[in-house]
Enzyme design. Structure first.
Site, PDB file in Angstrom:
ATOM      1  N   GLN A 110       3.307  -2.952  14.073  1.00 45.84           N
ATOM      2  CA  GLN A 110       2.105  -3.758  14.347  1.00 45.84           C
ATOM      3  C   GLN A 110       1.992  -4.927  13.357  1.00 45.84           C
ATOM      4  O   GLN A 110       1.663  -6.053  13.741  1.00 45.84           O
ATOM      5  CB  GLN A 110       0.865  -2.874  14.244  1.00 45.84           C
ATOM      6  CG  GLN A 110      -0.440  -3.647  14.264  1.00 45.84           C
ATOM      7  CD  GLN A 110      -1.653  -2.724  14.281  1.00 45.84           C
ATOM      8  OE1 GLN A 110      -1.994  -2.196  15.330  1.00 45.84           O
ATOM      9  NE2 GLN A 110      -2.291  -2.509  13.148  1.00 45.84           N
ATOM     10  N   MET A 142     -10.355   0.061  13.572  1.00 47.98           N
ATOM     11  CA  MET A 142     -11.001   0.762  14.690  1.00 47.98           C
ATOM     12  C   MET A 142     -12.014   1.776  14.164  1.00 47.98           C
ATOM     13  O   MET A 142     -12.420   2.684  14.897  1.00 47.98           O
ATOM     14  CB  MET A 142      -9.951   1.450  15.563  1.00 47.98           C
ATOM     15  CG  MET A 142      -8.980   0.443  16.182  1.00 47.98           C
ATOM     16  SD  MET A 142      -8.200   1.040  17.682  1.00 47.98           S
ATOM     17  CE  MET A 142      -7.331   2.464  17.052  1.00 47.98           C
ATOM     18  N   GLY A 143     -12.404   1.642  12.899  1.00 47.07           N
ATOM     19  CA  GLY A 143     -13.402   2.553  12.336  1.00 47.07           C
ATOM     20  C   GLY A 143     -12.814   3.896  11.966  1.00 47.07           C
ATOM     21  O   GLY A 143     -11.596   4.028  11.819  1.00 47.07           O
ATOM     22  N   VAL A 202      -1.555   4.241   2.090  1.00 44.96           N
ATOM     23  CA  VAL A 202      -2.204   5.216   1.209  1.00 44.96           C
ATOM     24  C   VAL A 202      -1.904   6.615   1.748  1.00 44.96           C
ATOM     25  O   VAL A 202      -2.006   6.860   2.953  1.00 44.96           O
ATOM     26  CB  VAL A 202      -3.726   4.979   1.154  1.00 44.96           C
ATOM     27  CG1 VAL A 202      -4.414   6.049   0.314  1.00 44.96           C
ATOM     28  CG2 VAL A 202      -4.020   3.588   0.585  1.00 44.96           C
ATOM     29  N   GLN A 231      -5.666  -1.459  24.023  1.00 42.27           N
ATOM     30  CA  GLN A 231      -4.427  -1.036  23.375  1.00 42.27           C
ATOM     31  C   GLN A 231      -4.133   0.450  23.570  1.00 42.27           C
ATOM     32  O   GLN A 231      -3.156   0.965  23.033  1.00 42.27           O
ATOM     33  CB  GLN A 231      -4.434  -1.390  21.884  1.00 42.27           C
ATOM     34  CG  GLN A 231      -5.381  -0.578  21.026  1.00 42.27           C
ATOM     35  CD  GLN A 231      -5.510  -1.166  19.634  1.00 42.27           C
ATOM     36  OE1 GLN A 231      -5.997  -2.278  19.433  1.00 42.27           O
ATOM     37  NE2 GLN A 231      -5.023  -0.430  18.641  1.00 42.27           N
ATOM     38  N   GLY A 286      -2.395  -3.023   7.205  1.00 39.30           N
ATOM     39  CA  GLY A 286      -1.675  -1.973   6.488  1.00 39.30           C
ATOM     40  C   GLY A 286      -0.220  -1.885   6.919  1.00 39.30           C
ATOM     41  O   GLY A 286       0.108  -2.070   8.086  1.00 39.30           O
ATOM     42  N   HIS A 314      -8.029   2.410   4.723  1.00 42.62           N
ATOM     43  CA  HIS A 314      -8.830   1.236   5.106  1.00 42.62           C
ATOM     44  C   HIS A 314      -9.527   0.642   3.873  1.00 42.62           C
ATOM     45  O   HIS A 314      -9.635  -0.576   3.743  1.00 42.62           O
ATOM     46  CB  HIS A 314      -9.902   1.625   6.124  1.00 42.62           C
ATOM     47  CG  HIS A 314      -9.378   2.159   7.426  1.00 42.62           C
ATOM     48  ND1 HIS A 314      -9.542   3.461   7.811  1.00 42.62           N
ATOM     49  CD2 HIS A 314      -8.716   1.546   8.438  1.00 42.62           C
ATOM     50  CE1 HIS A 314      -8.999   3.647   9.011  1.00 42.62           C
ATOM     51  NE2 HIS A 314      -8.487   2.502   9.417  1.00 42.62           N
ATOM     52  N   ASP A 347       1.184   0.831   9.832  1.00 42.05           N
ATOM     53  CA  ASP A 347       1.578   0.479  11.198  1.00 42.05           C
ATOM     54  C   ASP A 347       2.566  -0.675  11.093  1.00 42.05           C
ATOM     55  O   ASP A 347       2.215  -1.836  11.320  1.00 42.05           O
ATOM     56  CB  ASP A 347       0.334   0.112  12.009  1.00 42.05           C
ATOM     57  CG  ASP A 347      -0.643   1.264  12.062  1.00 42.05           C
ATOM     58  OD1 ASP A 347      -0.416   2.193  12.852  1.00 42.05           O
ATOM     59  OD2 ASP A 347      -1.611   1.271  11.269  1.00 42.05           O
ATOM     60  N   LEU A 364      -2.409   8.740   5.294  1.00 37.54           N
ATOM     61  CA  LEU A 364      -3.763   8.853   5.836  1.00 37.54           C
ATOM     62  C   LEU A 364      -3.815   8.206   7.217  1.00 37.54           C
ATOM     63  O   LEU A 364      -3.203   7.164   7.441  1.00 37.54           O
ATOM     64  CB  LEU A 364      -4.773   8.160   4.924  1.00 37.54           C
ATOM     65  CG  LEU A 364      -4.973   8.751   3.529  1.00 37.54           C
ATOM     66  CD1 LEU A 364      -6.148   8.068   2.840  1.00 37.54           C
ATOM     67  CD2 LEU A 364      -5.206  10.237   3.585  1.00 37.54           C
TER      68      LEU A 364
END
Ligand code: AMP
Length: 278
Positions: free
Chosen positions: A152, A22-23, A175, A57, A146, A29, A149, A183
């Site tokens: 997810q 999601m940027g 991370v 979401q 990752g 990331h 989550d 993070l």
């Protein structure tokens, strides 16, 4: 590096390795993008990062409108981490108004465990919807997600199996800051004092490892996070892939400790493998 905002040109990246985000990209990331680069190089395929703040979401009272958007910096970061292209579509490209959006049947791990699903009803319906649609648009061979989550990751793995998609899901570890804080794009909303309280989540996961069984690990986690002033959503030890309760079951192994809560207006999540002592 190529930047695409619509379907045109995407076919060049079909069969590649995709990193859905999601940027507001951070080092977590970037680890995923580097992992995608390695996996793609082994296959002789391209790496495509998607940047899309998916409205479906977010719940009605959640932070969709204030979610950080930092596209210029994100593009530089993607290039630095080895992406070949970034797909940053408008909502109309992902959900064209002239065709009904497909919401797939949710796998049990999205609805049964009473974890994220209990706190954010509808969240995983939105996640499954966007992941399937992004896969339909980008047609990847593999996608990197990752462990940050964790639920997810299990939901995405399950929906890919359920739908029979030929996409390998590649997980990568969380991370953290040097002091343990996982993070997150939302960490930038934490004041210094709130950040200090948020550190209790990773401390709780470490303390959980010192406990002999799942119930005492859960009590220890909750005590630590509550004492720090976090409003706890859950602090549990679960089966790592079904996320269902394990009680005192033995043999153990394949267990995950998961903790989530709110610090001020910021929601934080963390998790780690859980192995009892002795
Ligand atoms: P998001 O942009 O928050 O939707 O996350 C995009 C991807 O980055 C998801 O697969 C996340 O699990 C992953 N991710 C988020 N935070 C971290 C982190 N601290 N370490 C590793 N991966 C992460």
């Amino acid at each position: 590096m190529i930047v695409l905002n619509s379907e045109a040109g995407l076919e060049r990246f079909a069969g590649g390795v995709v990193v859905p985000t999601m940027g507001a990209l951070h080092a977590g990331h970037l680890l995923l993008i580097r992992a995608a680069r390695e996996a793609a190089d082994r296959r002789g395929k391209p790496v495509l990062v998607t940047i899309f703040v998916n409205p479906t979401q977010f719940g009605p009272r959640e932070d969709f409108s204030r979610y950080p958007r930092t596209l210029e910096a994100d593009l530089l970061a993607c290039e630095g981490a080895g992406a070949d292209a970034v797909f940053a579509p408008a909502a109309e490209v992902v959900y064209p108004s002239d065709r009904p959006a497909r919401v797939p049947a949710l796998p049990a791990v999205a609805t049964e465990p009473r974890l994220e699903d209990a706190i954010r009803p509808g969240h995983f319906a939105g996640v499954c919807q966007v992941v399937l649609r992004l896969f339909e648009l980008t047609r990847p061979d593999a996608a990197v997600f990752g462990e940050k989550d964790w639920q997810q990751l299990q939901v995405v793995s399950a929906i890919v199996r359920q739908e029979g998609l030929p996409v390998e899901i590649i997980p990568r570890p969380t991370v953290r800051e040097p002091d343990g804080l996982a993070l997150s794009s939302r960490n930038q909303f934490l004041s210094a004092a709130e950040r200090q309280r948020g550190l209790s989540l990773s401390r709780a996961l470490i303390e959980a490892r010192a406990q002999p069984d799942a119930p005492s690990a859960e009590r220890a986690m909750r005590r630590i996070v509550e004492a720090a002033g976090v409003e706890v959503d859950y602090a549990v030890v679960r089966h790592a892939t079904t996320l269902m309760p394990v009680g005192r079951d033995r043999p153990v192994g394949n267990r995950r400790a998961l903790v989530a809560g709110r610090v001020g207006s910021v929601r934080l999540l963390d998790n780690a493998e859980w192995m009892p002592v002795g």
